[in-house]
Design a protein around this motif. Sequence first.
Motif, PDB file in Angstrom:
ATOM      1  N   ALA A  94       0.825  -1.210   0.000  1.00 55.98           N
ATOM      2  CA  ALA A  94       0.000   0.000   0.000  1.00 55.98           C
ATOM      3  C   ALA A  94       0.854   1.253   0.000  1.00 55.98           C
ATOM      4  N   PHE A  95       2.107   1.147   0.448  1.00 52.13           N
ATOM      5  CA  PHE A  95       2.970   2.330   0.527  1.00 52.13           C
ATOM      6  C   PHE A  95       3.528   2.739  -0.839  1.00 52.13           C
ATOM      7  N   GLN A  96       3.161   2.006  -1.882  1.00 49.47           N
ATOM      8  CA  GLN A  96       3.469   2.471  -3.233  1.00 49.47           C
ATOM      9  C   GLN A  96       2.728   3.775  -3.530  1.00 49.47           C
ATOM     10  N   ASP A  97       1.610   4.007  -2.819  1.00 49.55           N
ATOM     11  CA  ASP A  97       0.815   5.216  -3.036  1.00 49.55           C
ATOM     12  C   ASP A  97       1.308   6.387  -2.201  1.00 49.55           C
ATOM     13  N   THR A  98       2.351   6.199  -1.385  1.00 51.44           N
ATOM     14  CA  THR A  98       2.904   7.284  -0.558  1.00 51.44           C
ATOM     15  C   THR A  98       4.411   7.375  -0.803  1.00 51.44           C
ATOM     16  N   PRO A  99       4.838   7.806  -1.964  1.00 53.02           N
ATOM     17  CA  PRO A  99       6.260   7.739  -2.343  1.00 53.02           C
ATOM     18  C   PRO A  99       7.184   8.624  -1.524  1.00 53.02           C
ATOM     19  N   ILE A 100       6.660   9.672  -0.833  1.00 49.84           N
ATOM     20  CA  ILE A 100       7.558  10.558  -0.073  1.00 49.84           C
ATOM     21  C   ILE A 100       7.348  10.423   1.434  1.00 49.84           C
ATOM     22  N   LEU A 101       6.762   9.294   1.869  1.00 46.24           N
ATOM     23  CA  LEU A 101       6.516   9.087   3.290  1.00 46.24           C
ATOM     24  C   LEU A 101       7.840   9.063   4.059  1.00 46.24           C
ATOM     25  N   LYS A 102       7.926   9.840   5.125  1.00 48.97           N
ATOM     26  CA  LYS A 102       9.155   9.945   5.912  1.00 48.97           C
ATOM     27  C   LYS A 102       9.006   9.346   7.316  1.00 48.97           C
ATOM     28  N   ILE A 103       7.821   9.377   7.899  1.00 50.74           N
ATOM     29  CA  ILE A 103       7.619   8.877   9.264  1.00 50.74           C
ATOM     30  C   ILE A 103       6.496   7.834   9.240  1.00 50.74           C
ATOM     31  N   LEU A 125      12.161   7.016   4.155  1.00 51.12           N
ATOM     32  CA  LEU A 125      11.875   7.115   5.581  1.00 51.12           C
ATOM     33  C   LEU A 125      13.009   7.775   6.363  1.00 51.12           C
ATOM     34  N   THR A 126      12.611   8.510   7.382  1.00 52.35           N
ATOM     35  CA  THR A 126      13.571   8.997   8.370  1.00 52.35           C
ATOM     36  C   THR A 126      13.274   8.415   9.758  1.00 52.35           C
ATOM     37  N   TYR A 127      12.079   7.754   9.908  1.00 50.68           N
ATOM     38  CA  TYR A 127      11.713   7.178  11.204  1.00 50.68           C
ATOM     39  C   TYR A 127      10.752   6.019  10.967  1.00 50.68           C
ATOM     40  N   LEU A 128      11.115   4.835  11.478  1.00 52.28           N
ATOM     41  CA  LEU A 128      10.267   3.654  11.388  1.00 52.28           C
ATOM     42  C   LEU A 128      10.214   3.008  12.775  1.00 52.28           C
ATOM     43  N   ASP A 129       9.021   2.942  13.360  1.00 49.54           N
ATOM     44  CA  ASP A 129       8.867   2.413  14.722  1.00 49.54           C
ATOM     45  C   ASP A 129       8.005   1.154  14.687  1.00 49.54           C
ATOM     46  N   LEU A 130       8.647  -0.001  14.972  1.00 50.10           N
ATOM     47  CA  LEU A 130       7.961  -1.291  15.060  1.00 50.10           C
ATOM     48  C   LEU A 130       8.068  -1.878  16.468  1.00 50.10           C
ATOM     49  N   SER A 131       8.338  -1.047  17.441  1.00 53.08           N
ATOM     50  CA  SER A 131       8.510  -1.519  18.817  1.00 53.08           C
ATOM     51  C   SER A 131       7.161  -1.904  19.429  1.00 53.08           C
ATOM     52  N   PHE A 132       7.232  -2.707  20.498  1.00 52.18           N
ATOM     53  CA  PHE A 132       6.047  -3.129  21.243  1.00 52.18           C
ATOM     54  C   PHE A 132       5.012  -3.818  20.350  1.00 52.18           C
ATOM     55  N   ASN A 133       5.486  -4.756  19.520  1.00 50.30           N
ATOM     56  CA  ASN A 133       4.608  -5.593  18.719  1.00 50.30           C
ATOM     57  C   ASN A 133       4.821  -7.048  19.128  1.00 50.30           C
ATOM     58  N   GLN A 134       4.485  -7.993  18.269  1.00 50.54           N
ATOM     59  CA  GLN A 134       4.608  -9.419  18.567  1.00 50.54           C
ATOM     60  C   GLN A 134       5.573 -10.108  17.603  1.00 50.54           C
ATOM     61  N   LEU A 135       6.577  -9.389  17.140  1.00 45.37           N
ATOM     62  CA  LEU A 135       7.549  -9.953  16.206  1.00 45.37           C
ATOM     63  C   LEU A 135       8.467 -10.930  16.937  1.00 45.37           C
ATOM     64  N   THR A 136       8.620 -12.125  16.394  1.00 48.29           N
ATOM     65  CA  THR A 136       9.495 -13.139  16.990  1.00 48.29           C
ATOM     66  C   THR A 136      10.686 -13.460  16.102  1.00 48.29           C
ATOM     67  N   VAL A 137      10.462 -13.478  14.793  1.00 42.95           N
ATOM     68  CA  VAL A 137      11.517 -13.829  13.842  1.00 42.95           C
ATOM     69  C   VAL A 137      11.444 -12.881  12.657  1.00 42.95           C
ATOM     70  N   ILE A 138      12.607 -12.367  12.233  1.00 37.29           N
ATOM     71  CA  ILE A 138      12.705 -11.533  11.045  1.00 37.29           C
ATOM     72  C   ILE A 138      13.892 -12.021  10.218  1.00 37.29           C
ATOM     73  N   SER A 139      13.684 -12.123   8.924  1.00 39.88           N
ATOM     74  CA  SER A 139      14.784 -12.478   8.034  1.00 39.88           C
ATOM     75  C   SER A 139      15.654 -11.250   7.768  1.00 39.88           C
ATOM     76  N   LYS A 140      16.948 -11.480   7.630  1.00 48.90           N
ATOM     77  CA  LYS A 140      17.865 -10.384   7.290  1.00 48.90           C
ATOM     78  C   LYS A 140      17.513  -9.780   5.940  1.00 48.90           C
ATOM     79  N   ASP A 141      16.869 -10.575   5.075  1.00 45.12           N
ATOM     80  CA  ASP A 141      16.517 -10.104   3.732  1.00 45.12           C
ATOM     81  C   ASP A 141      15.527  -8.941   3.776  1.00 45.12           C
ATOM     82  N   VAL A 142      14.775  -8.791   4.880  1.00 46.02           N
ATOM     83  CA  VAL A 142      13.868  -7.646   5.003  1.00 46.02           C
ATOM     84  C   VAL A 142      14.647  -6.350   4.817  1.00 46.02           C
TER      85      VAL A 142
END
Length: 537
Positions: A94-103, A125-142
Amino acid sequence: YVLFYLIIRSLLCMATALRRIPDNIPHDVKKIRIENSHLTELPQRSFSAVSALEFLWLNFNNITVMHLKSLEGLKTLTELRLQGNKLRSVPWTAFQDTPILKILDLKHNRLDVLPEYALRYLPGLTYLDLSFNQLTVISKDVFLNWPLYHAGEQPTKKEDSSSNVVLALHDNPWLCDCRLKGFVQFVKSVRPPIILMNSYLTCSGPQFKMGKYFHEVELKNCMKPEATSPVHNISLPFGLNVTLTCLAKARPSPAVWWTYGLKLVKSFNVSQMYIDDDTVKSELVVPSLHLRDSGTYTCTASNFIGNSSVNILLRVTSPESFSPYSSMFPISSSEENVYIEIRIAKQTVYGITIEWYATTDNPAETWYTLHFGRYEDTKKELIYIGPGINTYSVDDLLPATKYEVCVTLKNLSPRRGQCIVFVTGSDISELEQREKLIHIIVIVCAMVLAVPAGMYACTTETRFSCFEKCSDRFKRSKRSEKSLKHAGRQGTFDSLQAGSDEGLCNRDSSEDKQRRRRSDDRALKARTEQINSAELY
């Protein structure tokens, strides 16, 4: 409290009962802030008419669904905040529709997956906050697929501080096994343009790594399971207990289960423990060996890479003069005197559930043997029930069949009062089958137990002469049934009614006739009376 105003082209809705995005928002509004409302989703083209929108704050709502085209038309959007909602996933394309999103603020949601392509459409992006979620495993490829990750490799941008992005990943339940190896390496080596808000990420599992920081753990590569056993062939005499052992080595830790004769062995027979970080030890206990316990037992270990199995052949031997309850297996007086109360606790369409209670010296270690089969069969099926279990369901019962079920301690012989005898009714009609294909009928009754209405169970502590008479009458009625041209399919056993021995034998008593008159199926009652008339007169 609602505050709604348009000052400097902004819209503010706070603590409202709002359940959907307002219509007719002016197209020149630059900032929308809707918080503490009852929004549950972001539909398609939610803000497409607000072409000038730059700031969208939707914090502390109840948003659970974000549609793929919910951001369509927001070419000027630079800040999106969705803190404190209930999102389990995000449609990252969906973020294809927001090409200049920074936060992008997604903290305090329920995200448990981050796809490898998730950051591909967030190059500015200048700020991405994914804290306090339920993430257990992430691939380095992300992060390898994130354009910003490679920005530092370009010399012209190394000194450009404006291209840096703050990344918040703390307070997620990270599972520090082999699947997280690439991500842990990324965290240890992260450098501008990516800056971690909190670099002290900690492990929430497995147990022996819980609470450790990423820089303290060394993770190995993932490995397909390998199942082994110290012994592959076991021979033991009848009556002993045996423990089958399986060792499963894998990364990540595998799921382990036992099968015998293509059937899954119930979990109360199985124990499991960790030998080391990569090895699981599983033990299957087979108590009071019987000849039918002979066969091949299979231990299977599986993880996301694959699976592995090992077979153990068990042979149960016995002497020529074997007697299952001979003096070679002495029975203590305490076991002989244990009282077991058994009853039918539940009736289903195709079977019943047996329930029993026993007073033993050590309930936590008491095993039971359930003897089940047709009444006329001398050799019943034996089912071993582990400690702490006092119910068992019997399915696939046959219509118009007499069964006996007994519960004893260990592998003891059934005694008087430890058995129930019951008969299943015939399938009367297609309509009747939907309601009650199996109908439990009393055969002999010394004591009626507390069971649901319409179901009756009796112990075998009674005079069997009554049963013999009833059985003879049943056989005669079946012969009469065949001779009647208009009798049709008749459930002969269904005409029996619960009650005392006399009630079962004295078929022409007034009480019995009254019970037959209360039958729900008038057609069945008529056919039953025809058969009974042929039988009695």
